[in-house]
Write a protein that holds these residues in place. Structure first.
Motif, PDB file in Angstrom:
ATOM      1  N   ASN A 162      45.968  14.262   0.586  1.00  7.92           N
ATOM      2  CA  ASN A 162      45.140  13.097   0.918  1.00  7.92           C
ATOM      3  C   ASN A 162      45.991  12.007   1.568  1.00  7.92           C
ATOM      4  N   PRO A 163      46.436  12.241   2.805  1.00  6.48           N
ATOM      5  CA  PRO A 163      47.360  11.304   3.468  1.00  6.48           C
ATOM      6  C   PRO A 163      46.741   9.971   3.850  1.00  6.48           C
ATOM      7  N   ASP A 164      45.406   9.870   3.836  1.00  7.39           N
ATOM      8  CA  ASP A 164      44.765   8.618   4.234  1.00  7.39           C
ATOM      9  C   ASP A 164      44.771   7.561   3.136  1.00  7.39           C
ATOM     10  N   VAL A 165      45.042   7.972   1.902  1.00  6.46           N
ATOM     11  CA  VAL A 165      45.053   7.020   0.786  1.00  6.46           C
ATOM     12  C   VAL A 165      46.284   6.114   0.893  1.00  6.46           C
ATOM     13  N   TYR A 166      46.084   4.825   0.672  1.00  9.09           N
ATOM     14  CA  TYR A 166      47.158   3.839   0.780  1.00  9.09           C
ATOM     15  C   TYR A 166      47.946   3.706  -0.529  1.00  9.09           C
ATOM     16  N   GLY A 167      49.194   3.257  -0.382  1.00 12.36           N
ATOM     17  CA  GLY A 167      49.998   2.856  -1.528  1.00 12.36           C
ATOM     18  C   GLY A 167      50.933   3.915  -2.068  1.00 12.36           C
ATOM     19  N   ASN A 168      51.883   3.438  -2.859  1.00 13.18           N
ATOM     20  CA  ASN A 168      52.766   4.307  -3.633  1.00 13.18           C
ATOM     21  C   ASN A 168      53.013   3.627  -4.978  1.00 13.18           C
ATOM     22  N   ALA A 169      53.827   4.267  -5.826  1.00  9.25           N
ATOM     23  CA  ALA A 169      54.023   3.749  -7.182  1.00  9.25           C
ATOM     24  C   ALA A 169      54.602   2.334  -7.176  1.00  9.25           C
ATOM     25  N   GLU A 170      55.479   2.054  -6.224  1.00  9.76           N
ATOM     26  CA  GLU A 170      56.128   0.740  -6.184  1.00  9.76           C
ATOM     27  C   GLU A 170      55.159  -0.351  -5.743  1.00  9.76           C
ATOM     28  N   THR A 171      54.427  -0.117  -4.650  1.00  7.31           N
ATOM     29  CA  THR A 171      53.542  -1.165  -4.133  1.00  7.31           C
ATOM     30  C   THR A 171      52.297  -1.363  -4.996  1.00  7.31           C
ATOM     31  N   ALA A 172      51.922  -0.332  -5.799  1.00  5.19           N
ATOM     32  CA  ALA A 172      50.724  -0.422  -6.636  1.00  5.19           C
ATOM     33  C   ALA A 172      50.986  -1.081  -7.986  1.00  5.19           C
ATOM     34  N   VAL A 189      40.016   4.424 -10.166  1.00  4.00           N
ATOM     35  CA  VAL A 189      41.231   3.623 -10.313  1.00  4.00           C
ATOM     36  C   VAL A 189      42.222   4.296 -11.262  1.00  4.00           C
ATOM     37  N   ASP A 190      41.732   4.805 -12.383  1.00  3.90           N
ATOM     38  CA  ASP A 190      42.638   5.464 -13.333  1.00  3.90           C
ATOM     39  C   ASP A 190      43.267   6.722 -12.729  1.00  3.90           C
ATOM     40  N   SER A 191      42.490   7.481 -11.958  1.00  3.32           N
ATOM     41  CA  SER A 191      43.028   8.673 -11.305  1.00  3.32           C
ATOM     42  C   SER A 191      44.085   8.302 -10.270  1.00  3.32           C
ATOM     43  N   TYR A 192      43.851   7.205  -9.566  1.00  2.00           N
ATOM     44  CA  TYR A 192      44.811   6.731  -8.567  1.00  2.00           C
ATOM     45  C   TYR A 192      46.167   6.476  -9.211  1.00  2.00           C
ATOM     46  N   TYR A 193      46.166   5.759 -10.313  1.00  2.00           N
ATOM     47  CA  TYR A 193      47.437   5.432 -10.968  1.00  2.00           C
ATOM     48  C   TYR A 193      48.046   6.639 -11.669  1.00  2.00           C
ATOM     49  N   ALA A 194      47.210   7.513 -12.202  1.00  2.00           N
ATOM     50  CA  ALA A 194      47.730   8.728 -12.832  1.00  2.00           C
ATOM     51  C   ALA A 194      48.448   9.600 -11.810  1.00  2.00           C
ATOM     52  N   ASN A 195      47.872   9.708 -10.606  1.00  2.00           N
ATOM     53  CA  ASN A 195      48.499  10.517  -9.561  1.00  2.00           C
ATOM     54  C   ASN A 195      49.804   9.904  -9.065  1.00  2.00           C
ATOM     55  N   LEU A 196      49.901   8.576  -9.149  1.00  2.00           N
ATOM     56  CA  LEU A 196      51.134   7.898  -8.738  1.00  2.00           C
ATOM     57  C   LEU A 196      52.193   7.900  -9.840  1.00  2.00           C
ATOM     58  N   GLY A 197      51.773   8.213 -11.069  1.00  2.00           N
ATOM     59  CA  GLY A 197      52.700   8.143 -12.191  1.00  2.00           C
ATOM     60  C   GLY A 197      53.054   6.712 -12.552  1.00  2.00           C
ATOM     61  N   GLN A 198      52.165   5.806 -12.230  1.00  2.00           N
ATOM     62  CA  GLN A 198      52.387   4.370 -12.466  1.00  2.00           C
ATOM     63  C   GLN A 198      51.399   3.889 -13.545  1.00  2.00           C
ATOM     64  N   LYS A 199      51.916   3.209 -14.558  1.00  2.00           N
ATOM     65  CA  LYS A 199      51.066   2.741 -15.654  1.00  2.00           C
ATOM     66  C   LYS A 199      50.832   1.224 -15.640  1.00  2.00           C
ATOM     67  N   ASP A 200      51.460   0.544 -14.706  1.00  2.00           N
ATOM     68  CA  ASP A 200      51.362  -0.912 -14.673  1.00  2.00           C
ATOM     69  C   ASP A 200      50.215  -1.359 -13.764  1.00  2.00           C
ATOM     70  N   TYR A 201      49.053  -1.540 -14.360  1.00  2.00           N
ATOM     71  CA  TYR A 201      47.885  -2.056 -13.622  1.00  2.00           C
ATOM     72  C   TYR A 201      46.897  -2.625 -14.617  1.00  2.00           C
ATOM     73  N   ASN A 202      45.949  -3.393 -14.103  1.00  2.00           N
ATOM     74  CA  ASN A 202      45.006  -4.079 -14.977  1.00  2.00           C
ATOM     75  C   ASN A 202      43.581  -3.871 -14.490  1.00  2.00           C
ATOM     76  N   LEU A 203      42.694  -3.466 -15.395  1.00  2.00           N
ATOM     77  CA  LEU A 203      41.281  -3.299 -15.082  1.00  2.00           C
ATOM     78  C   LEU A 203      40.508  -4.500 -15.620  1.00  2.00           C
ATOM     79  N   VAL A 204      39.667  -5.075 -14.763  1.00  2.00           N
ATOM     80  CA  VAL A 204      38.830  -6.198 -15.150  1.00  2.00           C
ATOM     81  C   VAL A 204      37.391  -5.720 -15.153  1.00  2.00           C
TER      82      VAL A 204
END
Length: 381
Positions: A162-172, A189-204
């Motif tokens: 899925n090359p069209d998706v923006y971002g990586n673990a650092e920028t997200a 949103v949760d799948s996005y961060y799981a695929n990046l291996g990044q846990k630092d995000y906030n859901l409102v």
């Protein structure tokens, strides 16, 4: 005979509108309906004269629940055109603003066949319901971010698939997203961060309209949006972080569910109902102008504001399952995937995905449409 219709609306709860990110192509030319039989054949055959393989309506009123969305349009159009009548069915159709309310009606015995959306997964997870059809490909859901968001500067690093998706673990890292919790929007949103291996995000937690407004006002960095709000976000210059399909790697759709007890006692009624609705789906999918005209009339009757641009956007983005498109359907895939994700989030109990997988029945849909259906589970399941 046509049944009484009533519209149920709510001041609260998430508004389950469908939603989009990009335009699709033209609809296919109309094709002859497979397995067509002589008019009113089922209605004219007495039960004691029933031949092997024939379908006979019970004569009981079928209480149908449908959403005020594209699938609800097909139910409404089938009723308007008399397709239920032609098959000898008596129907009472109730339209709901979201799947949660529809599930409640099914649970309370106020409806027997539910043309539901994502919320149908919660009902299937109980083991008390059977999935008997899928109505559309569910396209149009997406996550949008402000153009100044750091993820908008990086593209092509999310995944090779899925090359069209923006971002990586650092920028997200550290971003906040408006979502409607417990829905397909949260899964994005949760799948996005799981695929990046990044846990630092906030859901409102917000409803669909508030998600869009918070994004535009800068209260959040991004928002998981439904179709009409995706179109508005695009027009406002927001960046599409990724579609549901691009982020998760799977499709989604709209399920038709029935209580198991009702399936045992009223199988022919269910098959005939599907036969009528899929005749409508096929006609609408293969005629863009027909879908536009009937869609504008339907949503107006339901008290939902739809602009002409929004209607054309939905037509171009989301495909209904015509007879031809059913041939490519990966049946059951999206409901099992959703159950797996909801279990990870603690919104469903362990084992729920297994219950959902066991609920999948393709036989009634095949009998109603004459199309061979392919069941497919998520990769690794």
């Amino acid at each position: 005979m046509k049944g009484m219709k009533k519209i149920i609306s709510l001041l609260l709860v998430l508004a389950m509108a469908t939603a989009l990110c990009a335009c699709g192509g033209k609809k296919e030319e109309a094709k002859e309906e497979p397995g067509a039989t002589s008019e009113n054949e089922a209605a004219e055959t007495a039960p004691d004269e029933k031949k092997d393989g024939e379908l006979t309506p019970s004569g009981d009123t079928i209480h149908i629940a449908a959403l005020i969305n594209t699938d609800g349009l097909a139910v409404w159009y089938a009723d308007k055109m008399g397709y239920f009548d032609e098959l000898g069915l008596k129907t009472n159709i109730t339209y709901f603003v979201n799947g949660t309310l529809e599930n409640e009606a099914l649970s309370a015995g106020e409806a027997e066949i539910g043309f539901n959306g994502f919320a149908g997964v919660y009902a299937l997870a109980t083991g008390d319901y059977t999935m008997v059809a899928d109505c559309d490909d569910g396209k149009g859901l997406a996550v949008y971010v402000d153009p100044e968001c750091p993820v908008a500067d990086v593209q092509g690093e999310y995944s090779k698939e899925n090359p069209d998706v923006y971002g990586n673990a650092e920028t997200a890292a550290g971003l906040s997203f408006g979502v409607t919790l417990g829905t397909v929007q949260q899964i994005m949103v949760d799948s996005y961060y799981a695929n990046l291996g990044q846990k630092d995000y906030n859901l409102v937690s917000m409803d669909a309209a508030s998600c869009y407004n918070a994004l535009i006002s800068g209260e959040v960095d991004g928002a998981a949006l439904t179709m009409n709000y995706c179109a508005a976000a695009e027009a406002a210059g927001m960046v599409c972080l990724g579609t549901y399909e691009g982020i998760t790697g799977v499709g989604t759709g709209s399920t038709v569910i029935v209580p198991n007890d009702y399936l045992k006692s009223n199988r022919d009624d269910i098959v005939l109902t599907l036969k009528a609705v899929f005749k409508a789906l096929d006609e609408i999918q293969n005629d863009e102008q027909l879908e536009f005209d009937q869609g504008m009339e339907f949503f107006k009757e339901m008290g939902t504001e739809y602009t002409e641009d929004e209607m054309w956007t939905e037509i171009n983005v989301r495909d209904l399952y015509s007879y031809e498109k059913l041939k490519d359907l990966k049946y059951g895939n999206h409901v099992v995937f959703s159950a797996i994700e909801l279990t990870k989030l603690g919104l469903l109990d362990e084992g729920s995905a297994d219950a959902v997988a066991k609920s999948i029945n393709k036989d009634l849909l095949e009998e109603a449409t004459g199309v061979s259906i392919t069941v497919e589970m998520p990769e690794g399941y």
